[in-house]
Design an enzyme around this catalytic site. Structure first.
Site, PDB file in Angstrom:
ATOM      1  N   GLU A 264      47.905  37.771  45.035  1.00 29.97           N
ATOM      2  CA  GLU A 264      48.057  36.607  45.650  1.00 29.97           C
ATOM      3  C   GLU A 264      47.840  35.490  44.810  1.00 29.97           C
ATOM      4  O   GLU A 264      47.154  35.540  43.908  1.00 29.97           O
ATOM      5  CB  GLU A 264      46.983  36.623  47.025  1.00 29.97           C
ATOM      6  CG  GLU A 264      45.621  35.872  46.430  1.00 29.97           C
ATOM      7  CD  GLU A 264      44.891  36.890  45.563  1.00 29.97           C
ATOM      8  OE1 GLU A 264      45.358  38.244  45.373  1.00 29.97           O
ATOM      9  OE2 GLU A 264      43.924  36.465  45.283  1.00 29.97           O
TER      10      GLU A 264
ATOM     11  N   SER B  61      37.543  23.956  35.648  1.00 26.89           N
ATOM     12  CA  SER B  61      38.289  25.412  35.926  1.00 26.89           C
ATOM     13  C   SER B  61      39.614  25.565  35.562  1.00 26.89           C
ATOM     14  O   SER B  61      40.005  26.641  35.323  1.00 26.89           O
ATOM     15  CB  SER B  61      37.904  25.934  37.295  1.00 26.89           C
ATOM     16  OG  SER B  61      38.484  25.211  38.176  1.00 26.89           O
TER      17      SER B  61
ATOM     18  N   LYS C  80      41.160  32.011  35.199  1.00 25.70           N
ATOM     19  CA  LYS C  80      41.643  33.091  36.010  1.00 25.70           C
ATOM     20  C   LYS C  80      41.760  34.192  35.021  1.00 25.70           C
ATOM     21  O   LYS C  80      41.723  35.372  35.276  1.00 25.70           O
ATOM     22  CB  LYS C  80      43.019  32.639  36.590  1.00 25.70           C
ATOM     23  CG  LYS C  80      42.784  31.764  37.851  1.00 25.70           C
ATOM     24  CD  LYS C  80      41.807  32.396  38.991  1.00 25.70           C
ATOM     25  CE  LYS C  80      41.805  31.751  40.218  1.00 25.70           C
ATOM     26  NZ  LYS C  80      40.884  32.317  41.331  1.00 25.70           N
TER      27      LYS C  80
END
Lengths: 444, 272
Positions: free
Chosen positions: A119, A387, A97
């Protein structure tokens, strides 16, 4: 669930902000100014060497890039394919991220805004945003579904430690989609000084494009690493898909490369057709959600159906518009893994590789373990994007899967208090200590 | 604007003309269809018209209403959970044919798009609606919808914001029929009060791009704020406070509560 070889190179975007018929900008007029400003700021930044250099410096020295590409031999053996893990879990904040967040935080500064909102589902994007906000001195508010606050407590505390306000969202299904609604409402209200730092490859134009470009680094690095370590190109690239940011970044540089299958793994929850799933492309239909036209889990009236997944990060009834397009053109295939398959992927990654994966990429591992050999071919060379790391998930996993890994023994809970933990009333504590041994053994 | 004006556009125009002839702003009242239940909802629409509403906005609920604040969100959720489908909500609208005011449906683009624009336009026209408002369908994305709306004579009201560029205001003016909806503050419905000077400037800017009436919504809640807006706008739109009146307390008393509030607002729009 077929995985096809690359067809002809897909056509370029027909209209600005569109991927085929998907994408666009379906937002209240009040956001038109901010989106135009963002389009301009991004166009300028992309062509500004100072921006690129700054981003690159931050990625290397702050973010820990490049992340390794690791040949997971024991998982390979279990799966029957040659599995290479792109280790985004080793990046700062523990997931991919930050790639996107650092870029958008720089854009926020360029636009002269002092506040970001975001969010978050699993909390990974929230943590990354809170991190960048601290680094750049921005005010930060993160919206998170109340259900996700509960199941991702560790990340809530991390965000708070970083100085971010976490707002639990109680409306709707109390998960990611409702957090996005609430962030949009905040943005409509405070658009003058606030940037909405969208974390996935979704939302109105230009977000899907910006997020893809900022996540592209995953496949850019992997291309070079694979060439160097394995030689040539992989047969397939596999990534989990919720909104689709790690997947689009994992696919980006391969989209134009012939012979590389692109496979997105969605979360099927309790199973496709069970009504408790988040497999949007598998089960959804074309509709507008959160500012763009894509594929969405909607009923025949257009009401958005609740998604379900054990993974908060994939528990979303929509998907980024570029994925809808890649699915429609056949360039990428979208498959799914159930909660059970994901938990299996989780456990075997822990036990075979010494890597505790996030539940999101555990779906990709679970799918490869179950279908890799059959659908990709024995010994196929597969790059799988790991991830994120799974620290945030350990409590949820132990509870949901009901695994006896010895938590009770270690913490003196339930039937297994252990000697010395309690005092006073346990003069006859023999039964408690007696049950302790077997219960503490790690399961198979 | 097209050379031949749409039936819905003309009906709405007549309502605004009537108000102007009485030297007041038009009062546009929003209620969520089927809230708190079908019978009460019908009675509330009727009460609003009896109390002086010039135009009705009928809200068709959507599961993810990102322009709406807590009051309308909760009403939406309530209606969806009651199992009332869009088809039955449109039946409810059709049953209001005896109320002699133009009615527009207000919903999100997902609802119209999922039905398919042609079918949605047909159903709206058959339910006796004069027009449609889709707050998350900006003018640049609207052509496919506008073709269908035109085919069925439906007006389409677009929203303008203080952040809209002149270029966008021009596009909004060209695309709109019925009126242009100026959002009175930055934000969602039913949370903050209207910001006077910003809104007044916006209305003046919109007028440079259209001959249509300009109505102000979002942030109008009572007689006083209605009177303030009526000073410079052709119409005043009130939603959240009406929905709150419909939904709070005993359903049997809802029409009376709605009627009372609408009477006050009606006094407000005449008190410019």
């Amino acid at each position: 669930m077929s995985t096809t070889d690359a067809p002809d190179t897909p056509p370029a975007d027909v209209r600005e902000g569109y991927f085929g018929q998907f994408g666009g900008s379906y937002v209240p007029e009040a956001l038109s100014g901010a989106l135009t400003q963002l389009i301009d700021a991004w166009a300028e930044a992309e062509n500004d060497p100072a921006f690129t250099e700054h981003l690159d410096r931050l990625r290397r020295h702050y973010g820990g890039r490049p992340t390794p590409l690791y040949h997971a031999e024991r998982l390979s053996e279990a799966a029957g394919v040659e599995l290479w893990l792109k280790r985004e879990d080793l990046a700062h904040t523990g997931s991919h991220k930050l790639n996107n967040v650092v870029g958008q935080a720089l854009l926020t500064q360029r636009m002269g805004k002092g506040r970001v909102i975001a969010e978050t589902g699993a909390g990974q994007h929230g943590v990354a945003t809170a991190t960048a906000a601290a680094l750049f001195g921005l005010d930060c508010t993160v919206y998170m579904g109340a259900e996700d606050v509960r199941r991702q407590r560790l990340n809530v505390v991390r965000m708070q430690l970083l100085g971010t306000e976490v707002v639990p969202v109680d409306s709707g299904t109390r998960t990611l989609k409702d957090a996005i609604n609430e962030a949009m409402r905040d943005w409509v209200t405070n658009v003058d000084d606030t940037h909405y730092l969208i974390g996935s490859a979704m939302g109105p134009h230009p977000f899907p494009t910006i997020v893809r470009q900022l996540q592209r680094i995953i496949s850019t690095e992997a291309t070079a690493q694979f060439e160097e370590q394995a030689g040539g190109r992989p047969d397939a690239v596999v990534a989990c898909v919720g909104g689709g940011s790690n997947a689009i970044g994992s696919f980006a540089d391969w989209i134009d490369v012939e012979g590389v299958r692109l496979i997105g793994v969605e979360a099927a929850g309790e199973g496709v057709g069970s009504g408790r799933s988040a497999a949007t492309i598998t089960e959804g239909r074309e509709a507008v959600l959160h500012g763009s036209r894509s594929v969405v889990l909607v009923d025949e009236d257009g009401q958005v159906k609740p998604a379900h997944s054990v993974s908060a990060g994939l528990d979303y009834p929509g998907v980024g518009p570029e994925h809808a397009w890649l699915a429609a053109t056949g360039r990428a295939s979208y498959v799914s893994a159930t909660d059970t398959e994901a938990l299996d992927g989780f456990r075997r990654t822990c036990e075979l590789e010494g890597i505790i994966p996030a539940l999101e990429p555990a779906h990709a591992v679970g799918w490869v373990l179950r279908h890799g050999r059959e659908l990709l071919g024995e010994g196929a060379r597969v790059v799988l994007t790991m991830s994120g790391r799974g620290d945030k998930d350990v409590d949820e996993v132990v509870e949901v899967a009901n695994w006896d890994v010895g938590v009770a023994k270690a913490f003196g809970e339930d039937r297994d208090p252990g000697p010395g933990v309690r005092d006073g009333s346990d003069a006859s504590g023999s039964d408690a200590s007696g049950s302790g041994h077997g219960a503490g053994e790690p399961g198979a | 604007m097209t050379a031949t004006r749409l039936a819905g556009d003309l009906a709405i125009q007549a309502a605004f003309d009537r108000a102007r002839d009485e030297d007041r702003a038009a009062l546009i009242v929003y209620l969520t269809a089927g809230y708190p239940d079908v019978a009460t909802s019908k009675a509330c629409f009727a009460a609003a018209v009896r109390a002086g509403a010039d135009v009705l906005e009928v809200g068709i609920p959507f599961s993810d209403p990102m322009m709406d604040g807590p009051v309308i969100q909760a009403a939406n959720q309530h209606v969806i959970e009651s199992g009332l489908t869009v088809a039955r909500q449109l039946d409810l609208v059709a049953s209001l044919h005896h109320l002699d005011v133009p009615k527009l449906v207000m919903t999100y683009v997902t609802i119209a798009d999922t039905r398919g624009y042609p079918r949605f336009a047909d159903e709206c026209a058959e339910a006796g609606l004069a027009g449609v408002i889709l707050p998350d369908l900006p003018a640049p994305e609207a052509d496919p919808w506008l073709r269908e709306a035109r085919r069925r004579g439906l007006a389409t009201v677009f929203l303008a914001s203080s952040v809209s560029t002149d270029e966008r205001l021009a596009a909004i003016g060209r695309a709109s029929t019925g009126w242009v909806y100026a959002t009175g503050l930055m934000g969602v419905t039913g949370v903050n009060a209207v910001a006077g000077d910003v809104t007044e400037r916006l209305v003046a800017r919109v007028r440079e791009h259209t001959e249509l009436p300009v109505a102000v919504g979002i942030g109008v809640r009572d007689r006083r704020s209605a009177a303030e807006v009526a000073r410079y706008a052709d119409g005043v739109i009130v939603g959240s406070s009406i929905v709150r009146a419909a939904g709070e307390g005993d359903p049997a008393g809802a029409p009376e509560r709605v009627g009372e509030l609408v009477r006050e607002l009606r006094a407000g729009v005449a008190d410019r």
